[in-house]
Design a protein around this motif. Structure first.
Motif, mmCIF file in Angstrom:
data_model
loop_
_atom_site.group_PDB
_atom_site.id
_atom_site.type_symbol
_atom_site.label_atom_id
_atom_site.label_comp_id
_atom_site.label_asym_id
_atom_site.label_seq_id
_atom_site.Cartn_x
_atom_site.Cartn_y
_atom_site.Cartn_z
ATOM 1 N N GLY A 1 28.959 34.155 45.756
ATOM 2 C CA GLY A 1 29.923 33.871 46.828
ATOM 3 C C GLY A 1 31.171 33.193 46.296
ATOM 4 O O GLY A 1 31.307 32.944 45.098
ATOM 5 N N CYS B 1 37.624 35.676 47.265
ATOM 6 C CA CYS B 1 38.504 35.845 48.422
ATOM 7 C C CYS B 1 38.596 37.291 48.874
ATOM 8 O O CYS B 1 38.702 37.571 50.058
ATOM 9 C CB CYS B 1 39.898 35.380 48.067
ATOM 10 S SG CYS B 1 39.909 33.685 47.606
ATOM 11 N N ILE B 2 38.590 38.215 47.913
ATOM 12 C CA ILE B 2 38.811 39.594 48.352
ATOM 13 C C ILE B 2 37.775 40.568 47.838
ATOM 14 O O ILE B 2 37.642 41.641 48.392
ATOM 15 C CB ILE B 2 40.202 40.119 47.950
ATOM 16 C CG1 ILE B 2 40.387 40.115 46.457
ATOM 17 C CG2 ILE B 2 41.285 39.354 48.643
ATOM 18 C CD1 ILE B 2 41.621 40.885 46.047
ATOM 19 N N ASN B 3 37.096 40.217 46.791
ATOM 20 C CA ASN B 3 36.205 41.196 46.179
ATOM 21 C C ASN B 3 34.748 40.815 46.370
ATOM 22 O O ASN B 3 34.423 39.663 46.594
ATOM 23 C CB ASN B 3 36.508 41.287 44.675
ATOM 24 C CG ASN B 3 37.948 41.701 44.448
ATOM 25 O OD1 ASN B 3 38.348 42.775 44.871
ATOM 26 N ND2 ASN B 3 38.735 40.832 43.823
ATOM 27 N N PHE C 1 29.042 39.356 34.920
ATOM 28 C CA PHE C 1 29.684 39.087 36.207
ATOM 29 C C PHE C 1 30.466 40.338 36.586
ATOM 30 O O PHE C 1 31.264 40.841 35.783
ATOM 31 C CB PHE C 1 30.617 37.878 36.083
ATOM 32 C CG PHE C 1 31.299 37.515 37.373
ATOM 33 C CD1 PHE C 1 30.578 36.956 38.426
ATOM 34 C CD2 PHE C 1 32.656 37.734 37.546
ATOM 35 C CE1 PHE C 1 31.201 36.606 39.622
ATOM 36 C CE2 PHE C 1 33.291 37.392 38.744
ATOM 37 C CZ PHE C 1 32.555 36.826 39.779
ATOM 38 N N LYS D 1 32.759 42.354 39.605
ATOM 39 C CA LYS D 1 33.442 42.357 40.898
ATOM 40 C C LYS D 1 33.720 43.805 41.277
ATOM 41 O O LYS D 1 34.080 44.632 40.413
ATOM 42 C CB LYS D 1 34.763 41.582 40.829
ATOM 43 C CG LYS D 1 34.559 40.101 40.654
ATOM 44 C CD LYS D 1 35.775 39.271 41.079
ATOM 45 C CE LYS D 1 36.881 39.290 40.081
ATOM 46 N NZ LYS D 1 37.937 38.301 40.393
ATOM 47 N N GLU E 1 32.187 38.786 31.198
ATOM 48 C CA GLU E 1 31.206 37.776 30.799
ATOM 49 C C GLU E 1 30.838 36.905 32.005
ATOM 50 O O GLU E 1 31.717 36.492 32.759
ATOM 51 C CB GLU E 1 31.870 36.910 29.721
ATOM 52 C CG GLU E 1 31.068 35.753 29.243
ATOM 53 C CD GLU E 1 31.913 34.847 28.317
ATOM 54 O OE1 GLU E 1 33.120 35.131 28.106
ATOM 55 O OE2 GLU E 1 31.351 33.870 27.828
ATOM 56 N N ILE F 1 29.844 33.415 33.390
ATOM 57 C CA ILE F 1 29.910 32.008 32.967
ATOM 58 C C ILE F 1 29.115 31.168 33.948
ATOM 59 O O ILE F 1 29.323 31.261 35.169
ATOM 60 C CB ILE F 1 31.366 31.513 32.868
ATOM 61 C CG1 ILE F 1 32.081 32.284 31.755
ATOM 62 C CG2 ILE F 1 31.416 30.007 32.600
ATOM 63 C CD1 ILE F 1 33.506 31.856 31.474
HETATM 64 P P1 ADP Z 1 38.003 37.196 43.985
HETATM 65 O O1 ADP Z 1 38.606 38.192 43.038
HETATM 66 O O2 ADP Z 1 37.361 37.810 45.165
HETATM 67 O O3 ADP Z 1 38.959 36.083 44.342
HETATM 68 P P2 ADP Z 1 36.815 35.354 42.169
HETATM 69 O O4 ADP Z 1 37.428 35.766 40.883
HETATM 70 O O5 ADP Z 1 37.331 34.132 42.824
HETATM 71 O O6 ADP Z 1 36.798 36.546 43.205
HETATM 72 O O7 ADP Z 1 35.252 35.196 41.913
HETATM 73 C C1 ADP Z 1 34.322 34.988 42.969
HETATM 74 C C2 ADP Z 1 33.439 33.807 42.633
HETATM 75 O O8 ADP Z 1 32.743 34.086 41.439
HETATM 76 C C3 ADP Z 1 34.212 32.528 42.410
HETATM 77 O O9 ADP Z 1 33.750 31.588 43.326
HETATM 78 C C4 ADP Z 1 33.889 32.082 41.034
HETATM 79 O O10 ADP Z 1 33.348 30.795 41.048
HETATM 80 C C5 ADP Z 1 32.820 33.017 40.546
HETATM 81 N N1 ADP Z 1 33.177 33.556 39.236
HETATM 82 C C6 ADP Z 1 34.406 34.035 38.866
HETATM 83 N N2 ADP Z 1 34.368 34.489 37.609
HETATM 84 C C7 ADP Z 1 33.092 34.275 37.167
HETATM 85 C C8 ADP Z 1 32.421 34.519 35.926
HETATM 86 N N3 ADP Z 1 33.048 35.117 34.907
HETATM 87 N N4 ADP Z 1 31.127 34.149 35.816
HETATM 88 C C9 ADP Z 1 30.478 33.580 36.860
HETATM 89 N N5 ADP Z 1 31.041 33.326 38.060
HETATM 90 C C10 ADP Z 1 32.334 33.675 38.213
#
Ligand code: ADP
Length: 361
Positions: free
Chosen positions: A26, A29-31, A44, A46, A93, A95
């Motif tokens: 979770g 915001c968009i994906n 990870f 998206k 990757e 994290i």
């Molecule tokens: P969006 O593109 O929808 O804004 P985010 O990049 O914010 O998505 O990622 C969604 C969630 O996943 C974030 O809350 C973030 O904490 C987590 N996240 C982002 N990148 C990673 C990663 N490489 N590994 C683990 N969790 C991640």
């Protein structure tokens, strides 16, 4: 065309022989975000069912450029592609984030190391145009920073305010500032540094060892105004409490109707798709600019004294830093004005008026 390019990549180039679990993550915001656990570690992923791969390619470009500096930790991007049912995906990757935001002084040091390591020889700009929120950022390579910032950053936003609100007052005064801001840069050596470009608290975290991590750089996109990409900068939707100027909640309904993709309420298990492109060899940068411009979102970043002290140990403070600070905030206030309306206008105008007085322009 594979039905499941994500699975296919993980089980081939990802060097896994088995995917043991797929769970949703979770906070985005968009994906839609998923964690894939495998016998070769976690990935990870998206996905977005409506937007083609250009948005994720942009994210990968920015991440890759930062990753290659071997300074601050960013997730390594592995693969970007299209989904056969429409939309796109990025694999990177995984994290494991820690509980806190980490040590601010380490964050300051690491960010400065990123800026120091990412010095560009091409000047100020980027290999592609990109967006800040949903607002286009023109990134034409320019040798002079004052010209670049005046024309492609402040000037662009001022023009937008005039075009969409008929606000010739802010345009005229802002242009006077652009023409007269040169002395603010007296005695400064301005080198083009690799910038994250959208550094606010929602994009800053730490890993489980407490090492700072930054995600989601202001990235390349084909999309233009009112595309869903504006939602990439979550500050527009969910301002952190440290924001001194919270976005107007009344502006949200204006934008929600332009959110044409699924609300990610289902829990996905598998995703089907087609491999379209990879991130290998991507050398573009998040953007190259004056390092001080990185603090333009500092009103939403919660940087404290220990952060700045550590930063300036590596990237020494230039003469007149404080004089220029508001100039860099101004770009983001103007952008918020253009995205969310008049609630931000007075803050932008106050900065402009103060500078005009100070510069006697
Ligand atoms: P969006 O593109 O929808 O804004 P985010 O990049 O914010 O998505 O990622 C969604 C969630 O996943 C974030 O809350 C973030 O904490 C987590 N996240 C982002 N990148 C990673 C990663 N490489 N590994 C683990 N969790 C991640």
């Amino acid at each position: 065309m594979s039905d499941d390019p994500i699975r296919e990549w993980i089980l081939s180039e990802g060097k896994a022989t088995e995917i043991t679990r797929i769970s949703s993550v979770g906070g985005g915001c968009i994906n839609r975000a998923n964690r894939y656990d495998t016998d070769a570690g976690s990935f990870f992923v998206k996905t977005n069912r409506s937007i083609g791969p250009s948005m994720f390619e942009g994210e990968a470009l920015g991440l890759n450029a930062m990753y290659e500096t071997k300074s601050i930790r960013v997730p390594k991007p592995f693969k970007v592609g299209s989904l056969p049912t429409g939309g796109s995906y990025i694999i990177m990757e995984f994290i494991e984030f820690g509980a806190s935001r980490g040590d601010q002084s380490v964050l300051g040091t690491k960010l400065a190391e990123l800026h120091k390591a990412g010095k560009s020889e091409k000047g100020f700009g980027f290999d592609v145009d990109n967006t800040i929120g949903s607002t286009p950022q023109v990134n034409t390579w320019t040798s002079d920073w004052i010209q670049f910032y005046g024309e492609h950053r402040l000037g662009f936003q001022l023009q937008l305010a005039r075009d969409q609100y008929g606000d010739s007052s802010i345009y005229d005064k802002g242009q006077r500032l652009v023409k007269s801001m040169g002395p603010l840069f007296d005695d400064v050596i301005i080198e083009p540094c690799l910038l994250h470009g959208d550094l606010w608290s929602g994009n800053i975290s730490s890993d489980k060892n407490g090492e700072p991590v930054i995600v989601d750089p202001a990235c390349y996109s084909d999309f233009r105004l009112r595309s869903p990409v504006f939602l990439r900068s979550a500050s527009f939707l969910f301002p952190p409490t440290s924001c001194s100027l919270p976005p107007l909640s009344s502006s949200l309904p204006l934008f929600i109707p332009f959110f044409p993709f699924d609300a990610d309420t289902e829990r996905p298990t598998t995703v089907v798709g087609e491999v379209a492109s990879g991130t290998k060899g991507m050398q573009a940068r998040a953007s190259d600019g004056h390092n001080e411009a990185e603090f333009g979102m500092s009103w939403c970043a919660g940087f404290g004294g220990s952060f700045y002290n550590a930063y300036f140990e590596v990237m020494p403070k230039q003469p007149g830093f404080e004089k220029r600070r508001d100039l860099y905030l101004l770009y983001h206030y103007l952008n918020h004005y253009n995205l969310f309306g008049s609630g931000y206008c007075s803050s932008a105008m106050t900065i402009i008026d103060d500078y005009l007085r100070f510069l006697k322009a």
